[in-house]
Scaffold this active site. Structure first.
Site, PDB file in Angstrom:
ATOM      1  CG  HIS A  14     -18.888 -10.498  12.300  1.00 24.53           C
ATOM      2  ND1 HIS A  14     -18.142 -11.645  12.437  1.00 24.53           N
ATOM      3  CD2 HIS A  14     -19.412 -10.564  11.052  1.00 24.53           C
ATOM      4  CE1 HIS A  14     -18.213 -12.368  11.342  1.00 24.53           C
ATOM      5  NE2 HIS A  14     -18.981 -11.741  10.490  1.00 24.53           N
ATOM      6  CB  CYS A  33     -16.558 -12.332   7.311  1.00 24.29           C
ATOM      7  SG  CYS A  33     -18.171 -13.162   7.390  1.00 24.29           S
ATOM      8  CG  HIS A  39     -20.510  -8.347   7.134  1.00 18.20           C
ATOM      9  ND1 HIS A  39     -19.187  -8.248   7.492  1.00 18.20           N
ATOM     10  CD2 HIS A  39     -20.870  -9.623   7.410  1.00 18.20           C
ATOM     11  CE1 HIS A  39     -18.768  -9.419   7.940  1.00 18.20           C
ATOM     12  NE2 HIS A  39     -19.775 -10.275   7.917  1.00 18.20           N
ATOM     13  CG  HIS A  41     -23.522 -12.934   9.527  1.00 17.14           C
ATOM     14  ND1 HIS A  41     -23.474 -13.496   8.268  1.00 17.14           N
ATOM     15  CD2 HIS A  41     -22.270 -12.489   9.779  1.00 17.14           C
ATOM     16  CE1 HIS A  41     -22.251 -13.403   7.798  1.00 17.14           C
ATOM     17  NE2 HIS A  41     -21.484 -12.791   8.691  1.00 17.14           N
ATOM     18  CG  ASP A  79     -31.231  -8.662  18.709  1.00 15.10           C
ATOM     19  OD1 ASP A  79     -30.909  -9.030  17.556  1.00 15.10           O
ATOM     20  OD2 ASP A  79     -32.355  -8.224  18.994  1.00 15.10           O
ATOM     21  CG  HIS A  80     -30.813  -5.071  16.276  1.00 20.80           C
ATOM     22  ND1 HIS A  80     -31.454  -6.265  16.472  1.00 20.80           N
ATOM     23  CD2 HIS A  80     -31.359  -4.526  15.162  1.00 20.80           C
ATOM     24  CE1 HIS A  80     -32.349  -6.442  15.531  1.00 20.80           C
ATOM     25  NE2 HIS A  80     -32.308  -5.406  14.708  1.00 20.80           N
ATOM     26  CD  GLU A 126     -20.850 -16.073   9.881  1.00 20.19           C
ATOM     27  OE1 GLU A 126     -20.100 -15.394  10.598  1.00 20.19           O
ATOM     28  OE2 GLU A 126     -20.456 -16.658   8.853  1.00 20.19           O
TER      29      GLU A 126
END
Ligand code: NI
Length: 137
Positions: A14, A33, A39, A41, A79-80, A126
């Site tokens: 994100h 962020c 990047h 998490h 996810d991913h 997070e």
């Protein structure tokens, strides 16, 4: 009333930034962020539901069914993925942990009710040191 929690994990990219702001201003407000090239998490999600144990099973909810609901409505979609651009239910939202937790709640509240339980909270972690909890209001 008994509260029962299922934990799931996912990894996602994100960025927190406003396009009309400079990189410097975004860094000042959003910290790391705001990195322009994204990047990721490793998120940990706790979904807590509540109800009375059903007499014949002793269960508030079938945990494998709850896991399936979380996977279908959330994990498979995030996810991913890049949460700013890939996730339909995050379109137009800042991908703060707060907003993600609220969006997850909205994704889950109906399918959890269909399992015969009531959604109590969504807790989204997070980083090791930060998490958000949302109780629906
Ligand atoms: Ni971040």
């Amino acid at each position: 009333m008994v509260y029962i929690t299922r934990r799931e994990r996912f990894s996602a990219a994100h960025k927190l930034a406003k396009s009309e702001w400079s990189d410097e201003k975004n860094l000042e407000v959003f910290g790391k962020c705001s990195n322009p090239n994204w990047h990721g998490h490793n998120y940990i999600l706790h979904v807590t539901v509540k109800g009375k144990p059903e007499p014949s099973t002793g269960f508030v909810v079938d945990l494998s069914a709850l896991s399936d609901v979380i996977k279908e409505h959330i994990i498979q979609k995030v996810d991913h993925k890049n949460m700013n651009v890939d996730v339909d239910f995050m379109k137009g939202l800042m991908t703060s942990t707060e907003n993600i937790a609220i969006a997850f709640w909205n994704q889950l509240v109906k399918p959890v009710a269909e399992l015969g339980a009531e959604l109590h909270s969504v807790k989204l972690q997070e980083t090791e040191n930060n998490y958000v909890e949302y109780f629906g209001e």
